[in-house]
Design a protein around this motif. Structure first.
Motif, PDB file in Angstrom:
ATOM      1  N   THR A 189       0.847  -1.192   0.000  1.00 59.93           N
ATOM      2  CA  THR A 189       0.000   0.000   0.000  1.00 59.93           C
ATOM      3  C   THR A 189       0.879   1.237   0.000  1.00 59.93           C
ATOM      4  OG1 THR A 189      -1.647  -1.206   1.314  1.00 59.93           O
ATOM      5  CG2 THR A 189      -1.857   1.196   1.212  1.00 59.93           C
ATOM      6  N   CYS A 190       0.718   2.092  -0.996  1.00 59.17           N
ATOM      7  CA  CYS A 190       1.440   3.364  -1.072  1.00 59.17           C
ATOM      8  C   CYS A 190       0.599   4.444  -0.389  1.00 59.17           C
ATOM      9  CB  CYS A 190       1.693   3.737  -2.528  1.00 59.17           C
ATOM     10  SG  CYS A 190       2.480   5.346  -2.771  1.00 59.17           S
ATOM     11  N   VAL A 191       1.230   5.248   0.471  1.00 58.71           N
ATOM     12  CA  VAL A 191       0.522   6.301   1.195  1.00 58.71           C
ATOM     13  C   VAL A 191       1.242   7.625   0.984  1.00 58.71           C
ATOM     14  CG1 VAL A 191      -0.302   7.065   3.443  1.00 58.71           C
ATOM     15  CG2 VAL A 191      -0.208   4.614   2.929  1.00 58.71           C
ATOM     16  N   ASP A 192       0.492   8.643   0.561  1.00 62.03           N
ATOM     17  CA  ASP A 192       1.067   9.968   0.351  1.00 62.03           C
ATOM     18  C   ASP A 192      -0.044  11.003   0.251  1.00 62.03           C
ATOM     19  OD1 ASP A 192       0.040  10.015  -2.378  1.00 62.03           O
ATOM     20  OD2 ASP A 192       1.720   8.724  -2.941  1.00 62.03           O
ATOM     21  N   LYS A 193       0.297  12.203  -0.169  1.00 58.61           N
ATOM     22  CA  LYS A 193      -0.705  13.255  -0.437  1.00 58.61           C
ATOM     23  C   LYS A 193      -0.524  13.759  -1.858  1.00 58.61           C
ATOM     24  CE  LYS A 193      -3.384  15.199   1.655  1.00 58.61           C
ATOM     25  NZ  LYS A 193      -4.849  14.992   1.661  1.00 58.61           N
ATOM     26  N   SER A 194      -0.573  12.822  -2.807  1.00 59.53           N
ATOM     27  CA  SER A 194      -0.343  13.153  -4.209  1.00 59.53           C
ATOM     28  C   SER A 194      -1.458  14.006  -4.802  1.00 59.53           C
ATOM     29  CB  SER A 194      -0.180  11.861  -5.025  1.00 59.53           C
ATOM     30  OG  SER A 194      -1.318  11.035  -4.884  1.00 59.53           O
ATOM     31  N   ASN A 195      -2.575  14.112  -4.090  1.00 61.24           N
ATOM     32  CA  ASN A 195      -3.673  14.940  -4.604  1.00 61.24           C
ATOM     33  C   ASN A 195      -3.422  16.426  -4.431  1.00 61.24           C
ATOM     34  OD1 ASN A 195      -3.878  14.435  -1.808  1.00 61.24           O
ATOM     35  ND2 ASN A 195      -6.068  14.900  -1.783  1.00 61.24           N
ATOM     36  N   VAL A 196      -2.457  16.803  -3.565  1.00 58.43           N
ATOM     37  CA  VAL A 196      -2.248  18.234  -3.323  1.00 58.43           C
ATOM     38  C   VAL A 196      -0.789  18.686  -3.439  1.00 58.43           C
ATOM     39  CG1 VAL A 196      -4.304  18.563  -1.901  1.00 58.43           C
ATOM     40  CG2 VAL A 196      -2.177  17.817  -0.820  1.00 58.43           C
ATOM     41  N   VAL A 197       0.160  17.756  -3.414  1.00 60.67           N
ATOM     42  CA  VAL A 197       1.574  18.134  -3.419  1.00 60.67           C
ATOM     43  C   VAL A 197       2.286  17.459  -4.587  1.00 60.67           C
ATOM     44  CG1 VAL A 197       3.749  18.098  -2.131  1.00 60.67           C
ATOM     45  CG2 VAL A 197       1.592  18.451  -0.910  1.00 60.67           C
ATOM     46  N   GLU A 198       2.945  18.276  -5.402  1.00 62.49           N
ATOM     47  CA  GLU A 198       3.613  17.772  -6.603  1.00 62.49           C
ATOM     48  C   GLU A 198       4.649  16.693  -6.293  1.00 62.49           C
ATOM     49  OE1 GLU A 198       4.587  20.237 -10.714  1.00 62.49           O
ATOM     50  OE2 GLU A 198       5.111  21.092  -8.771  1.00 62.49           O
ATOM     51  N   ASP A 216       3.017 -10.278  -9.213  1.00 61.61           N
ATOM     52  CA  ASP A 216       2.488 -11.263  -8.262  1.00 61.61           C
ATOM     53  C   ASP A 216       2.048 -10.630  -6.941  1.00 61.61           C
ATOM     54  OD1 ASP A 216       5.305 -10.724  -8.143  1.00 61.61           O
ATOM     55  OD2 ASP A 216       5.489 -12.249  -6.588  1.00 61.61           O
ATOM     56  N   ILE A 217       2.321  -9.331  -6.777  1.00 60.21           N
ATOM     57  CA  ILE A 217       1.976  -8.632  -5.536  1.00 60.21           C
ATOM     58  C   ILE A 217       0.923  -7.575  -5.842  1.00 60.21           C
ATOM     59  CG2 ILE A 217       2.829  -7.288  -3.586  1.00 60.21           C
ATOM     60  CD1 ILE A 217       4.057 -10.070  -3.760  1.00 60.21           C
ATOM     61  N   GLN A 218      -0.159  -7.578  -5.091  1.00 59.98           N
ATOM     62  CA  GLN A 218      -1.198  -6.566  -5.272  1.00 59.98           C
ATOM     63  C   GLN A 218      -0.684  -5.203  -4.803  1.00 59.98           C
ATOM     64  OE1 GLN A 218      -5.116  -5.790  -2.842  1.00 59.98           O
ATOM     65  NE2 GLN A 218      -5.542  -7.461  -4.273  1.00 59.98           N
ATOM     66  N   SER A 219      -0.998  -4.162  -5.559  1.00 64.71           N
ATOM     67  CA  SER A 219      -0.609  -2.812  -5.158  1.00 64.71           C
ATOM     68  C   SER A 219      -1.851  -1.935  -5.044  1.00 64.71           C
ATOM     69  CB  SER A 219       0.374  -2.203  -6.162  1.00 64.71           C
ATOM     70  OG  SER A 219      -0.228  -2.063  -7.441  1.00 64.71           O
ATOM     71  N   GLU A 220      -1.800  -0.962  -4.135  1.00 63.50           N
ATOM     72  CA  GLU A 220      -2.912  -0.042  -3.933  1.00 63.50           C
ATOM     73  C   GLU A 220      -2.370   1.274  -3.398  1.00 63.50           C
ATOM     74  OE1 GLU A 220      -5.518  -1.962  -1.159  1.00 63.50           O
ATOM     75  OE2 GLU A 220      -4.209  -1.543   0.569  1.00 63.50           O
ATOM     76  N   HIS A 221      -3.223   2.281  -3.364  1.00 69.23           N
ATOM     77  CA  HIS A 221      -2.784   3.615  -2.972  1.00 69.23           C
ATOM     78  C   HIS A 221      -3.863   4.311  -2.149  1.00 69.23           C
ATOM     79  CE1 HIS A 221      -2.586   8.023  -3.608  1.00 69.23           C
ATOM     80  NE2 HIS A 221      -1.284   7.831  -3.465  1.00 69.23           N
ATOM     81  N   TYR A 222      -3.434   4.980  -1.060  1.00 66.85           N
ATOM     82  CA  TYR A 222      -4.347   5.793  -0.256  1.00 66.85           C
ATOM     83  C   TYR A 222      -3.684   7.115   0.095  1.00 66.85           C
ATOM     84  CZ  TYR A 222      -7.320   1.688   0.539  1.00 66.85           C
ATOM     85  OH  TYR A 222      -8.156   0.606   0.369  1.00 66.85           O
ATOM     86  N   TYR A 223      -4.514   8.152   0.236  1.00 68.07           N
ATOM     87  CA  TYR A 223      -4.015   9.416   0.760  1.00 68.07           C
ATOM     88  C   TYR A 223      -3.799   9.276   2.263  1.00 68.07           C
ATOM     89  CZ  TYR A 223      -5.619  11.159  -3.760  1.00 68.07           C
ATOM     90  OH  TYR A 223      -5.824  11.332  -5.101  1.00 68.07           O
ATOM     91  N   THR A 224      -2.867  10.043   2.795  1.00 69.67           N
ATOM     92  CA  THR A 224      -2.464   9.880   4.190  1.00 69.67           C
ATOM     93  C   THR A 224      -3.621  10.084   5.163  1.00 69.67           C
ATOM     94  OG1 THR A 224      -0.305  10.751   3.535  1.00 69.67           O
ATOM     95  CG2 THR A 224      -0.730  10.556   5.891  1.00 69.67           C
ATOM     96  N   ASP A 225      -4.454  11.085   4.913  1.00 74.06           N
ATOM     97  CA  ASP A 225      -5.558  11.342   5.835  1.00 74.06           C
ATOM     98  C   ASP A 225      -6.541  10.169   5.838  1.00 74.06           C
ATOM     99  OD1 ASP A 225      -6.055  12.051   3.214  1.00 74.06           O
ATOM    100  OD2 ASP A 225      -7.042  13.943   3.682  1.00 74.06           O
ATOM    101  N   ALA A 226      -6.818   9.601   4.672  1.00 75.49           N
ATOM    102  CA  ALA A 226      -7.695   8.431   4.609  1.00 75.49           C
ATOM    103  C   ALA A 226      -7.043   7.225   5.296  1.00 75.49           C
ATOM    104  CB  ALA A 226      -8.016   8.089   3.160  1.00 75.49           C
TER     105      ALA A 226
END
Length: 362
Positions: A189-198, A216-226
């Motif tokens: 799981t990747c976590v960041d704030k890519s919605n607001v910071v370049e 073979d590995i599932q990947s996903e992404h969430y914003y830090t606040d979520a």
């Protein structure tokens, strides 16, 4: 094989107390497999800065470079400050000098420990946070500046090299693990704030590129606040989490709260050639010297250190030391007879250490 050279940096506050119990457990486990190590203790931290004007000795850096591993306590005291107002820190010197780019922080709920989360004991919590450790918003004293008394600026640095290697390390860890407690799926799981910071948008972009190397590995992404909400509501969904430096620092403390205590949260800071191992809690000067700090995070950090030495040097004896320490911790927690105050008990730091040593020797 020559004895391992391990530099020990007890540091400030509760650091010396937890390091003492960690070494006690390490020595007991080493004795059981006839493994030898040389422990070299050096002074580091705010107390040294207050006395000498330097948080560490320049001559000690070479000793750290030559070590097979570093066992670290804690650094910093709230009343000892640098001229710019920051607390005295010195771990960053070693992170940068040794290029310890992966800060690996397990978040695991052990049997016998009560989680504040209602469903956690039934569903389980067992994931690992990979915190990028050499860049991001934390530049460890380099790059920031003040504009008189009106403003201050710190850069946020995200590089392709730094992001690729931490993300790749996270996927490699996922391949070695059993998957998330919820469904057994191996995921990162990747976590960041890519919605607001370049810069974070770039972090996510590189993450997705590297994820393509691991079909073979599932990947996903969430914003830090979520992510902060999901770590409370669905901790059992996660397997390996990868994130930027500051977010990893904050999220791992939240994770420790969900498993019962910061006193149960170890860490490994590793690069391609060096490793430093410490509890994620700080120096806790408010309880230092009272004999009540939970030493398990330091003891588990020692377990991680020998697991890493075993993998790095292909040494089954070192790996066995790591395994014996963790299994002893698991047994003591499951029995529930010995608990420090943070776990709802009245036992002392040394009593917890003694109970773990007893299980190692059993």
């Amino acid at each position: 094989m020559a004895p391992y050279r391990i530099v020990v940096l007890p540091g400030d506050g509760v650091g010396p107390e937890v390091i003492a119990e960690g070494l006690k457990a390490i020595r007991a486990a080493m004795e059981g497999v006839s493994l030898e190590a040389q422990f070299i203790e050096l002074e580091i931290g705010a107390a040294r800065y207050r006395r000498t004007g330097a948080a560490f000795g320049q001559e000690d850096i070479e000793k750290v470079r030559q070590a097979d591993a570093v066992f670290f306590g804690a650094v910093g005291l709230p009343d000892v400050r640098l001229p710019d107002g920051r607390e005295v820190q010195s771990g960053y010197i070693y992170r940068q000098d040794l290029d310890l780019y992966a800060n690996i922080r397990p978040v695991k709920l052990y049997k016998g420990v009560e989680s504040p989360l209602k469903k956690a004991e039934e569903r389980g919590i067992d994931y690992v946070i990979f915190r990028e450790n050499t860049e991001g918003l934390y530049t460890f004293g380099k790059g920031g500046f003040r504009i008189g008394k009106e403003a201050a600026v710190n850069p946020l640095i995200i590089s392709r090299k730094g992001t690729e290697r931490i993300v790749r390390a996270a996927f490699q860890m996922a391949r070695r693990r059993r998957g998330a407690p919820e469904d057994g799926v191996k995921r990162v799981t990747c976590v960041d704030k890519s919605n607001v910071v370049e810069a974070y948008a770039f972090f996510e972009e590189v993450f997705r590129e590297v994820a393509g190397e691991f079909p073979d590995i599932q990947s996903e992404h969430y914003y830090t606040d979520a992510m902060t909400v999901l770590m409370v509501q669905r901790s059992w969904h996660f397997d390996v989490v990868v994130t930027e430096n500051m977010f990893g620092d904050i999220l791992s403390d939240l994770g420790a709260g969900t498993i019962g205590s910061l006193g149960l949260a170890p860490s490994a800071e590793v690069g391609d050639h060096h490793g430093l191992f410490q509890s994620i809690h700080g120096s806790a000067p408010d309880i230092a010297g009272k004999g009540i700090v939970n030493p398990i995070a330091a003891i588990l950090s020692g377990s991680m250190m020998f697991d890493w030495l075993g993998a790095t040097h292909r040494d089954p004896k070192a790996s066995e030391v790591g395994r014996r320490i963790e299994e002893a911790v698991e047994t003591v927690l499951a029995k529930g007879r010995v608990k420090t105050p943070d776990l709802g008990g009245k036992n002392t730091t040394s009593q917890m250490g003694d109970a773990i040593v007893e299980e190692i020797k059993a």
